[in-house]
Write an enzyme that holds these catalytic residues in place. Sequence first.
Site, PDB file in Angstrom:
ATOM      1  N   ASP A   1      -8.089  -5.720  -6.199  1.00 33.60           N
ATOM      2  CA  ASP A   1      -7.832  -4.645  -5.232  1.00 33.60           C
ATOM      3  C   ASP A   1      -8.876  -3.534  -5.396  1.00 33.60           C
ATOM      4  O   ASP A   1      -9.007  -2.975  -6.485  1.00 33.60           O
ATOM      5  CB  ASP A   1      -6.417  -4.086  -5.483  1.00 33.60           C
ATOM      6  CG  ASP A   1      -5.957  -3.120  -4.401  1.00 33.60           C
ATOM      7  OD1 ASP A   1      -6.789  -2.351  -3.882  1.00 33.60           O
ATOM      8  OD2 ASP A   1      -4.756  -3.135  -4.083  1.00 33.60           O
TER       9      ASP A   1
ATOM     10  N   SER B   1       0.846  -1.191   0.000  1.00 36.13           N
ATOM     11  CA  SER B   1       0.000   0.000   0.000  1.00 36.13           C
ATOM     12  C   SER B   1       0.888   1.250   0.000  1.00 36.13           C
ATOM     13  O   SER B   1       1.781   1.346  -0.840  1.00 36.13           O
ATOM     14  CB  SER B   1      -0.945  -0.013   1.197  1.00 36.13           C
ATOM     15  OG  SER B   1      -1.928   0.976   1.062  1.00 36.13           O
TER      16      SER B   1
ATOM     17  N   HIS C   1      -6.915  -5.536  -1.276  1.00 37.76           N
ATOM     18  CA  HIS C   1      -5.810  -4.584  -1.092  1.00 37.76           C
ATOM     19  C   HIS C   1      -4.860  -5.055   0.010  1.00 37.76           C
ATOM     20  O   HIS C   1      -5.186  -4.969   1.184  1.00 37.76           O
ATOM     21  CB  HIS C   1      -6.336  -3.195  -0.776  1.00 37.76           C
ATOM     22  CG  HIS C   1      -5.254  -2.165  -0.703  1.00 37.76           C
ATOM     23  ND1 HIS C   1      -4.376  -1.943  -1.746  1.00 37.76           N
ATOM     24  CD2 HIS C   1      -4.863  -1.322   0.276  1.00 37.76           C
ATOM     25  CE1 HIS C   1      -3.512  -1.003  -1.409  1.00 37.76           C
ATOM     26  NE2 HIS C   1      -3.781  -0.610  -0.179  1.00 37.76           N
TER      27      HIS C   1
END
Length: 579
Positions: free
Chosen positions: A446, A188, A492
């Site tokens: 994601d 991330s 994610h």
Amino acid sequence: MRPSLAVALATSAGAAAVSVKSLDDVCTLANVKAALPSNGTLLGINVIPSATTVNAVSSDSTTYCNVTVAYTHPGKGDTVTIEYAFPEPSAYKNRFYVAGGFGYSLSTTSTGGISYGAVGGATSAGYGALDGVTVDEVFLAGNGSIDWDPIYMFAYQALGEMTVLGKNITPGFYGSDSKIYTYYEGCSDGGRQGMSQIQRWGKEYDGVITGAPAFRYGQQQVNHLFSAEVEQELDYYPPPCELEKIVNATIAACDPLDGRTDGVISRSDLCELNFNLTSIIGEPYYCAAEVSTSLGFNFGKRSIGKRDDGSSTTYQPAQNGTVSAKGVAVAQAIIDGLHNSKGERAYLSYQIGASYTDAETEYNNDTKQWEMDIPSTGGEFVAKFIELNADADNLDTLDGVTYDTLVSWMNQAMFRYMDSLQTTLPDLTDFQSHGGKLLHYHGESDPSVPTASSIHYWQSVRGIMYPDLTSKESLTKLRDWYQLYLVPGAAHCATNSLQPGPYPEDNMETMIDWVENGITPTRLNATVSAGEYEGEVQRLCQWPSRPLWHNNATFDCVFDKASYDTWTYEFPAFKVPVY
Ligand SMILES: *[C@@H]1O[C@H](CO)[C@@H](O)[C@H](O)[C@H]1NC(C)=O
Ligand SMILES: *[C@@H]1O[C@H](CO)[C@@H](O)[C@H](O)[C@H]1NC(C)=O
Ligand SMILES: *[C@@H]1O[C@H](CO)[C@@H](O)[C@H](O)[C@H]1NC(C)=O
Ligand SMILES: *[C@@H]1O[C@H](CO)[C@@H](O)[C@H](O)[C@H]1NC(C)=O
Ligand SMILES: *[C@@H]1O[C@H](CO)[C@@H](O)[C@H](O)[C@H]1NC(C)=O
Ligand SMILES: *[C@@H]1O[C@H](CO)[C@@H](O)[C@H](O)[C@H]1NC(C)=O
Ligand SMILES: *[C@@H]1O[C@H](CO)[C@@H](O)[C@H](O)[C@H]1NC(C)=O
Ligand SMILES: *[C@@H]1O[C@H](CO)[C@@H](O)[C@H](O)[C@H]1NC(C)=O
Ligand SMILES: *[C@@H]1O[C@H](CO)[C@@H](O)[C@H](O)[C@H]1NC(C)=O
């Protein structure tokens, strides 16, 4: 080199004949102070020796030397504090390990490398990051007034300096001048932070693992508002259950296209090419009333913003209906991605089959209507980083906002943070020529950082690094040091509760083998963590090859042009190149 190194090496030569040193031998203030670089050794970093602290930490699970070091940037009068964790000498394997943070945070943990025999660190970045202070809290000195130091420190400088300084202290600390293998791992914004390191400090790192990087910052952050803007433009605010039904029905329809029916879309490209969302219109959905926002969406987000910190308790009534044409139109527009009013593409979007997290609406108990819920992931970014409102934590409304507004916000943010947060410099020559290896991965479903964002950067690097080679030649060269893997069905930086797919777990093992033993990976191991195939190890295909299952047991890694083309974008809505 530094005078202190010579002293330390002399000490080590004497000691080596006797036995390996113990933690108590090295974990002393005197040993650490002797290992600190004197001023002028590392330009731009003046260590403040009097601020050093050293203490041995030992428990059943871990043993290390906890060292804090402070430095200032000459002439600035600032203070940056770094906590380093040094493994005990018998466990040290000539490695240095940097962990990424997430959202607007840097990592606050120095000990992530201990299990690999690596020295690790965590930095205050000069603004309290070690205590969990996030950059969005501190980068505005006041309304309209950016304090650039926290921005640059967060963007790339603090981690780079932590690595340079840590690697400088380590030989003196252990009395060893062996090469220090330097690793980075993060997902991330931690993925973006990793990309920042190979772009800016490429010579420092040997092996870098980046997941779902939240880079191309201007576009990425504003894009979090795109789904809500679609709802506003189409004047339809779907009940969350309707969107979840669209996701479930998409998964059901597209799962078999990859050759195996296992609940996972391993080929979102084939879904894009062969499935039409309008076929879902009319399907019934039902979700029971709930107090909370979970609804089965796997946020797993840990991403920018506060909306998903688990603290919100929203009431949702029972939702019983059928998927509407308007609901499908919203989903399709989100998948299509942002275009300006001239129809020029501005950005890419989430893959079909990913959850519509940014599109989630909020129930108004008074009007009994579903209403827009502006994701703070995008709203805070616009209010703070673009409009420079120091007090804001979200936009109040999207009134007056159009697709063109989003494009212009993206353009503004890209320009303003081009040399700090944007983090898409595609020339990785320093990293590559020094022998660095990059393992980049991204969940194919994601819902927070579009998977195609990673593909676009990979394509940019390939084009910039090898402009004159044929496609085949450039691919062969790139694979030697930069490999990208898509993780089927994954969300994610996490598994996806709606798709029981594989997830990689031993990336560091793969990376260490690559860097230290010269074993270039061809696949990436990932283990299925739920469902019928729980425990199955899948050896993921290396991009741009794509999985195609046969007889439910194995898959080939294939390439087809039509699929590849669904991942390829240009952004004519911007006048400058977007890497
Ligand atoms: C290096 O510079 C810092 C601040 O500029 C100062 O506090 C420190 O004492 C200096 N170190 C040495 C060894 O002189
Ligand atoms: C390391 O030492 C510092 C200073 O005493 C302390 O604040 C910190 O919590 C310690 N960290 C670890 C990981 O032990
Ligand atoms: C979607 O599928 C999940 C299980 O995969 C289920 O828990 C959820 O209820 C489904 N949602 C809808 C709206 O059908
Ligand atoms: C999907 O089907 C609808 C209705 O038949 C049609 O209007 C639309 O063009 C189709 N979309 C695509 C991408 O083929
Ligand atoms: C949903 O609505 C339909 C039609 O109104 C009804 O037949 C069905 O029982 C409802 N389902 C639930 C679970 O309430
Ligand atoms: C919303 O209304 C329902 C019933 O009408 C009630 O049970 C619930 O507590 C209300 N929730 C909030 C947050 O006001
Ligand atoms: C900063 O700007 C916002 C929005 O214009 C305003 O509400 C707030 O009062 C301002 N804060 C200060 C400290 O001036
Ligand atoms: C990957 O999985 C294969 C097969 O299960 C195994 O032999 C290999 O050791 C694994 N590699 C790594 C780096 O874990
Ligand atoms: C694969 O599994 C499906 C059920 O998931 C089954 O219908 C099919 O026959 C299997 N195919 C083979 C070749 O075993």
